[in-house]
Design a protein around this motif. Structure first.
Motif, PDB file in Angstrom:
ATOM      1  N   LYS A   9     -51.756  -2.227-151.281  1.00 18.59           N
ATOM      2  CA  LYS A   9     -52.230  -1.793-152.603  1.00 18.59           C
ATOM      3  C   LYS A   9     -53.734  -2.012-152.741  1.00 18.59           C
ATOM      4  N   HIS A  10     -54.214  -3.165-152.341  1.00 20.14           N
ATOM      5  CA  HIS A  10     -55.636  -3.480-152.499  1.00 20.14           C
ATOM      6  C   HIS A  10     -56.522  -2.669-151.556  1.00 20.14           C
ATOM      7  N   LEU A  11     -55.966  -2.278-150.421  1.00 21.91           N
ATOM      8  CA  LEU A  11     -56.742  -1.456-149.484  1.00 21.91           C
ATOM      9  C   LEU A  11     -56.549   0.035-149.746  1.00 21.91           C
ATOM     10  N   ASN A  12     -55.647   0.346-150.685  1.00 19.23           N
ATOM     11  CA  ASN A  12     -55.306   1.736-150.971  1.00 19.23           C
ATOM     12  C   ASN A  12     -54.812   2.436-149.700  1.00 19.23           C
ATOM     13  N   PHE A  13     -53.960   1.740-148.955  1.00 16.36           N
ATOM     14  CA  PHE A  13     -53.411   2.224-147.696  1.00 16.36           C
ATOM     15  C   PHE A  13     -51.975   2.706-147.873  1.00 16.36           C
ATOM     16  N   GLU A  14     -51.635   3.728-147.104  1.00 17.43           N
ATOM     17  CA  GLU A  14     -50.248   4.132-146.916  1.00 17.43           C
ATOM     18  C   GLU A  14     -49.805   3.660-145.535  1.00 17.43           C
ATOM     19  N   LYS A  15     -48.530   3.776-145.245  1.00 20.63           N
ATOM     20  CA  LYS A  15     -48.039   3.366-143.930  1.00 20.63           C
ATOM     21  C   LYS A  15     -48.713   4.149-142.807  1.00 20.63           C
ATOM     22  N   ASP A  16     -49.072   5.407-143.088  1.00 20.79           N
ATOM     23  CA  ASP A  16     -49.743   6.234-142.079  1.00 20.79           C
ATOM     24  C   ASP A  16     -51.098   5.646-141.690  1.00 20.79           C
ATOM     25  N   ASP A  17     -51.792   5.049-142.641  1.00 23.32           N
ATOM     26  CA  ASP A  17     -53.082   4.424-142.332  1.00 23.32           C
ATOM     27  C   ASP A  17     -52.910   3.287-141.341  1.00 23.32           C
ATOM     28  N   VAL A  18     -51.883   2.487-141.567  1.00 26.69           N
ATOM     29  CA  VAL A  18     -51.601   1.371-140.660  1.00 26.69           C
ATOM     30  C   VAL A  18     -51.218   1.910-139.287  1.00 26.69           C
ATOM     31  N   ALA A  19     -50.430   2.973-139.253  1.00 23.69           N
ATOM     32  CA  ALA A  19     -50.009   3.570-137.983  1.00 23.69           C
ATOM     33  C   ALA A  19     -51.210   4.037-137.171  1.00 23.69           C
ATOM     34  N   VAL A  20     -52.200   4.611-137.829  1.00 22.01           N
ATOM     35  CA  VAL A  20     -53.407   5.074-137.138  1.00 22.01           C
ATOM     36  C   VAL A  20     -54.164   3.895-136.544  1.00 22.01           C
ATOM     37  N   ILE A  21     -54.293   2.823-137.312  1.00 22.42           N
ATOM     38  CA  ILE A  21     -54.980   1.624-136.813  1.00 22.42           C
ATOM     39  C   ILE A  21     -54.267   1.088-135.576  1.00 22.42           C
ATOM     40  N   VAL A  22     -52.946   0.992-135.649  1.00 24.26           N
ATOM     41  CA  VAL A  22     -52.146   0.486-134.522  1.00 24.26           C
ATOM     42  C   VAL A  22     -52.336   1.369-133.297  1.00 24.26           C
ATOM     43  N   GLU A  23     -52.306   2.682-133.504  1.00 24.51           N
ATOM     44  CA  GLU A  23     -52.434   3.632-132.385  1.00 24.51           C
ATOM     45  C   GLU A  23     -53.798   3.520-131.718  1.00 24.51           C
ATOM     46  N   GLU A  24     -54.832   3.244-132.503  1.00 25.58           N
ATOM     47  CA  GLU A  24     -56.187   3.187-131.950  1.00 25.58           C
ATOM     48  C   GLU A  24     -56.489   1.859-131.258  1.00 25.58           C
ATOM     49  N   MET A  25     -55.685   0.850-131.508  1.00 24.97           N
ATOM     50  CA  MET A  25     -56.006  -0.486-131.029  1.00 24.97           C
ATOM     51  C   MET A  25     -56.039  -0.602-129.505  1.00 24.97           C
ATOM     52  N   ASN A  26     -55.152   0.092-128.800  1.00 27.22           N
ATOM     53  CA  ASN A  26     -55.121  -0.029-127.339  1.00 27.22           C
ATOM     54  C   ASN A  26     -56.458   0.355-126.711  1.00 27.22           C
ATOM     55  N   SER A  27     -57.021   1.484-127.141  1.00 23.94           N
ATOM     56  CA  SER A  27     -58.303   1.910-126.586  1.00 23.94           C
ATOM     57  C   SER A  27     -59.423   0.984-127.030  1.00 23.94           C
ATOM     58  N   GLU A  28     -59.344   0.490-128.267  1.00 24.02           N
ATOM     59  CA  GLU A  28     -60.357  -0.444-128.772  1.00 24.02           C
ATOM     60  C   GLU A  28     -60.349  -1.727-127.929  1.00 24.02           C
ATOM     61  N   ILE A  29     -59.157  -2.234-127.642  1.00 25.22           N
ATOM     62  CA  ILE A  29     -59.028  -3.458-126.850  1.00 25.22           C
ATOM     63  C   ILE A  29     -59.565  -3.243-125.440  1.00 25.22           C
ATOM     64  N   SER A  30     -59.225  -2.100-124.861  1.00 26.16           N
ATOM     65  CA  SER A  30     -59.670  -1.795-123.509  1.00 26.16           C
ATOM     66  C   SER A  30     -61.196  -1.747-123.409  1.00 26.16           C
ATOM     67  N   MET A  31     -61.823  -1.118-124.400  1.00 30.21           N
ATOM     68  CA  MET A  31     -63.282  -0.975-124.378  1.00 30.21           C
ATOM     69  C   MET A  31     -63.997  -2.294-124.667  1.00 30.21           C
ATOM     70  N   ALA A  32     -63.315  -3.222-125.320  1.00 30.14           N
ATOM     71  CA  ALA A  32     -63.947  -4.473-125.733  1.00 30.14           C
ATOM     72  C   ALA A  32     -63.636  -5.636-124.795  1.00 30.14           C
ATOM     73  N   LYS A  33     -63.186  -5.338-123.590  1.00 32.72           N
ATOM     74  CA  LYS A  33     -62.729  -6.408-122.681  1.00 32.72           C
ATOM     75  C   LYS A  33     -63.821  -7.433-122.376  1.00 32.72           C
ATOM     76  N   ASP A  34     -65.092  -7.028-122.411  1.00 36.29           N
ATOM     77  CA  ASP A  34     -66.168  -7.977-122.128  1.00 36.29           C
ATOM     78  C   ASP A  34     -66.275  -9.067-123.195  1.00 36.29           C
ATOM     79  N   LEU A  35     -65.769  -8.786-124.379  1.00 42.17           N
ATOM     80  CA  LEU A  35     -65.787  -9.798-125.449  1.00 42.17           C
ATOM     81  C   LEU A  35     -64.808 -10.932-125.176  1.00 42.17           C
ATOM     82  N   PHE A  36     -63.810 -10.672-124.308  1.00 40.80           N
ATOM     83  CA  PHE A  36     -62.778 -11.683-124.060  1.00 40.80           C
ATOM     84  C   PHE A  36     -63.242 -12.752-123.084  1.00 40.80           C
ATOM     85  N   ILE A  37     -64.311 -12.498-122.340  1.00 44.09           N
ATOM     86  CA  ILE A  37     -64.730 -13.391-121.254  1.00 44.09           C
ATOM     87  C   ILE A  37     -65.354 -14.663-121.829  1.00 44.09           C
ATOM     88  N   ILE A  38     -64.802 -15.808-121.424  1.00 42.41           N
ATOM     89  CA  ILE A  38     -65.375 -17.097-121.859  1.00 42.41           C
ATOM     90  C   ILE A  38     -65.529 -18.027-120.668  1.00 42.41           C
TER      91      ILE A  38
END
Length: 293
Positions: free
Chosen positions: A264-293
């Motif tokens: 409600k506060h984000l004015n999101f529908e379930k479809d918005d969450v689905a899009v975020i979830v779908e995009e996360m795999n590529s986001e994680i893959s591209m950000a792998k250098d951030l994981f290095i410690i």
């Protein structure tokens, strides 16, 4: 360090725990200076560069991530001045915070599926997801929530580092899967990692907007009104990333009322969450250098 007896029914009060932790835990000096400068509305890129100039190892970490696929720059940046020009001051600030915070997560010990390295990966993924949620919601706080999300589980690191024996009891408790980590932590310690993280952040003089989000990242409805959106974003990002099991999945019991409140506060529908979830795999893959410690 454990000088406290958490095995008895009467637990030591959190205020007493924080007082003792304050004697032995300190925020890395460079991170303290970065947070001070970047929370100053009058500070600029030159102020940040002055801090980083005396820490070439940290600068190298930042430039490596700045040149990663996640940011997709058209040309390689070789100094902080160009990084600020191409990425913007706020993004470079976030990279500086992330690069210095990651030192707190360095540890080789594993307990079941937990390690600080995997917790760091979780923190980074939540930060990336939080930024994506803010952008999709059309909110100009994507950089702000990135920083808060990077630090949202700092209380877990404190439990691991200073109360390791009792922390192991939390991780090995069968109720972890059904009731979630906050419930088991309260049974063992008398407080959970969100409460501990908030108080530690306050002791370290981390900006209030970060400590308040740390406190409410499992209970967005408890956030102060002026930080409701930020808490909602980090909560949702945490839920999504725990479900995806990217890094250490912090068990939490999801309340339907919290989900409805956040959407409600984000004015999101379930479809918005689905899009975020779908995009996360590529986001994680591209950000792998951030994981290095």
């Amino acid at each position: 360090m454990t000088e406290f007896d958490f095995s008895t029914e009467k637990k030591p009060p959190l205020s007493q725990v924080i007082e003792k932790l304050g004697e032995v835990s300190t925020l890395p000096q460079v991170l303290q200076r970065i947070l001070q400068v970047t929370s100053d509305p009058n500070a600029g890129a030159s102020d940040l560069q002055d801090i980083l100039r005396v820490d070439p190892a940290l600068t190298a970490k930042i430039l490596k991530v700045a040149n990663s696929a996640y940011y997709g720059l058209s040309q390689k940046v070789v100094d902080m001045k160009k990084a600020v020009v191409f990425l913007g001051f706020k993004t470079v600030k976030n990279l500086a915070v992330a690069a210095s915070v990651c030192d707190l997560f360095k540890s080789e010990e594993n307990i079941n599926d937990y390690s600080r390295k995997e917790l760091w990966k979780h923190s980074v993924v939540v930060a990336i997801c939080a930024k994506s949620i803010a952008l999709r919601a059309g909110l100009k706080i994507s950089e702000e929530v990135f920083t808060a999300a990077i630090m949202h589980d700092i209380g877990i690191v404190m439990e691991d580092q200073f109360f390791n024996k009792d922390f192991a009891r939390v991780l090995q408790d069968p109720r972890l899967e059904t009731e979630g980590m906050p419930f088991v932590e309260k049974e063992v310690f008398g407080f959970d990692h969100a409460q501990l993280g908030e108080r530690v952040a306050e002791h370290w003089k981390i900006p209030k907007e970060i400590s308040r989000i740390i406190a409410s990242h499992h209970q967005p409805r408890s956030a102060p009104e002026d930080h409701t959106l930020q808490a909602a974003i980090v909560f949702l990002a945490n839920v999504i990333c725990n479900a995806k099991k990217a890094g250490y999945a912090v068990r939490q019991k999801i309340n339907r009322e919290d989900i409805d409140f956040v959407l409600k506060h984000l004015n999101f529908e379930k479809d918005d969450v689905a899009v975020i979830v779908e995009e996360m795999n590529s986001e994680i893959s591209m950000a792998k250098d951030l994981f290095i410690i």
